[in-house]
Design an enzyme around this catalytic site. Sequence first.
Site, PDB file in Angstrom:
ATOM      1  N   GLU A 244       0.849  -1.190   0.000  1.00 34.61           N
ATOM      2  CA  GLU A 244       0.000   0.000   0.000  1.00 34.61           C
ATOM      3  C   GLU A 244       0.887   1.244   0.000  1.00 34.61           C
ATOM      4  O   GLU A 244       1.942   1.267   0.618  1.00 34.61           O
ATOM      5  CB  GLU A 244      -0.901  -0.012   1.233  1.00 34.61           C
ATOM      6  CG  GLU A 244      -1.921   1.116   1.268  1.00 34.61           C
ATOM      7  CD  GLU A 244      -2.780   1.089   2.517  1.00 34.61           C
ATOM      8  OE1 GLU A 244      -3.932   1.551   2.438  1.00 34.61           O
ATOM      9  OE2 GLU A 244      -2.304   0.611   3.575  1.00 34.61           O
TER      10      GLU A 244
ATOM     11  N   LYS B 251     -10.295   0.513  -2.026  1.00 37.29           N
ATOM     12  CA  LYS B 251     -10.335   0.133  -0.607  1.00 37.29           C
ATOM     13  C   LYS B 251     -11.690   0.465   0.022  1.00 37.29           C
ATOM     14  O   LYS B 251     -12.155   1.601  -0.038  1.00 37.29           O
ATOM     15  CB  LYS B 251      -9.210   0.846   0.138  1.00 37.29           C
ATOM     16  CG  LYS B 251      -9.019   0.400   1.576  1.00 37.29           C
ATOM     17  CD  LYS B 251      -7.816   1.134   2.181  1.00 37.29           C
ATOM     18  CE  LYS B 251      -7.512   0.657   3.590  1.00 37.29           C
ATOM     19  NZ  LYS B 251      -6.339   1.371   4.149  1.00 37.29           N
TER      20      LYS B 251
ATOM     21  N   CYS C 164      -4.843  -3.566   3.472  1.00 39.91           N
ATOM     22  CA  CYS C 164      -4.503  -3.123   4.815  1.00 39.91           C
ATOM     23  C   CYS C 164      -5.641  -3.281   5.826  1.00 39.91           C
ATOM     24  O   CYS C 164      -5.888  -4.374   6.313  1.00 39.91           O
ATOM     25  CB  CYS C 164      -4.014  -1.676   4.755  1.00 39.91           C
ATOM     26  SG  CYS C 164      -3.032  -1.162   6.194  1.00 39.91           S
TER      27      CYS C 164
END
Length: 274
Positions: free
Chosen positions: A50, A123, A163
Amino acid sequence: MQGALQIAERLRVAAVQMVSTPRLEDNLEQAAQGIAQAVQEDAHLVVLPEYFCLMGHADTDKLALREAVGQGPIQDFLRAQARQHGIWLVGGTLPLDSGQADRIYNTSLVYGPDGSQLARYDKIHLFGFSGATEAYDESRTIRAGSAPQSFDAPCGRVGLSICYDLRFPELYRAFVPATLMVVPSAFTYTTGAAHWEVLLRARAIENQCYILAAAQGGRHENGRRTWGHSMLIDPWGVIVDCLPEGPGIVVGDIERERLAEVRAALPALQHRVL
């Protein structure tokens, strides 16, 4: 997802760990070196972390780096790297235009060996944390995505996550029976030390699949410290390879035989009720 591919019994994969800077050019060079190292280890699917392209001094720095879909130096770089090395490349994340002046999508793009884009994942879960000495709120500069995404590779189905998604097991359940799930990340040192490994191993064990996590790992010029510990985990929860800190790679094989062995010995996926 793309069309069906011939499934390989074994596929070597790699995660590139980085300590990204506020300078795009330096980060692209660091990423290129990591990809080249992975290819030298015979990896055919490579994952970047990321924010591989930028760890700015302020959260708003990434707004200036935003790209339109299909255009821009970061996407050009990823496309060229995939084509040059003939690999499946999961491009960590980059800032894509969201249609809002004050927010971007934090997006993972996947490219095939011919340089074509195979998948896009924005995301979904946006990180928020308030500790004694640090605080984060991604929703200030990021617009959340809305849907899970996956793609087909020679190892089988690959689920995409980023993440903070790691804390939401229902996302990973949506990919079952995937062979591999990837987790480009920039976990903080604080949360990583406490939760990173146990969450990654849990996602592998409960979904009986491989997990490949590519992390930021070290002290950044902006003062932030990320946890690192990029790793490959097998369907039994065994850590195949791990890099605690600093730039480098982790590498290992996705083995269809191992996947079948675990699922046959403990058929938990077949025992699901809910």
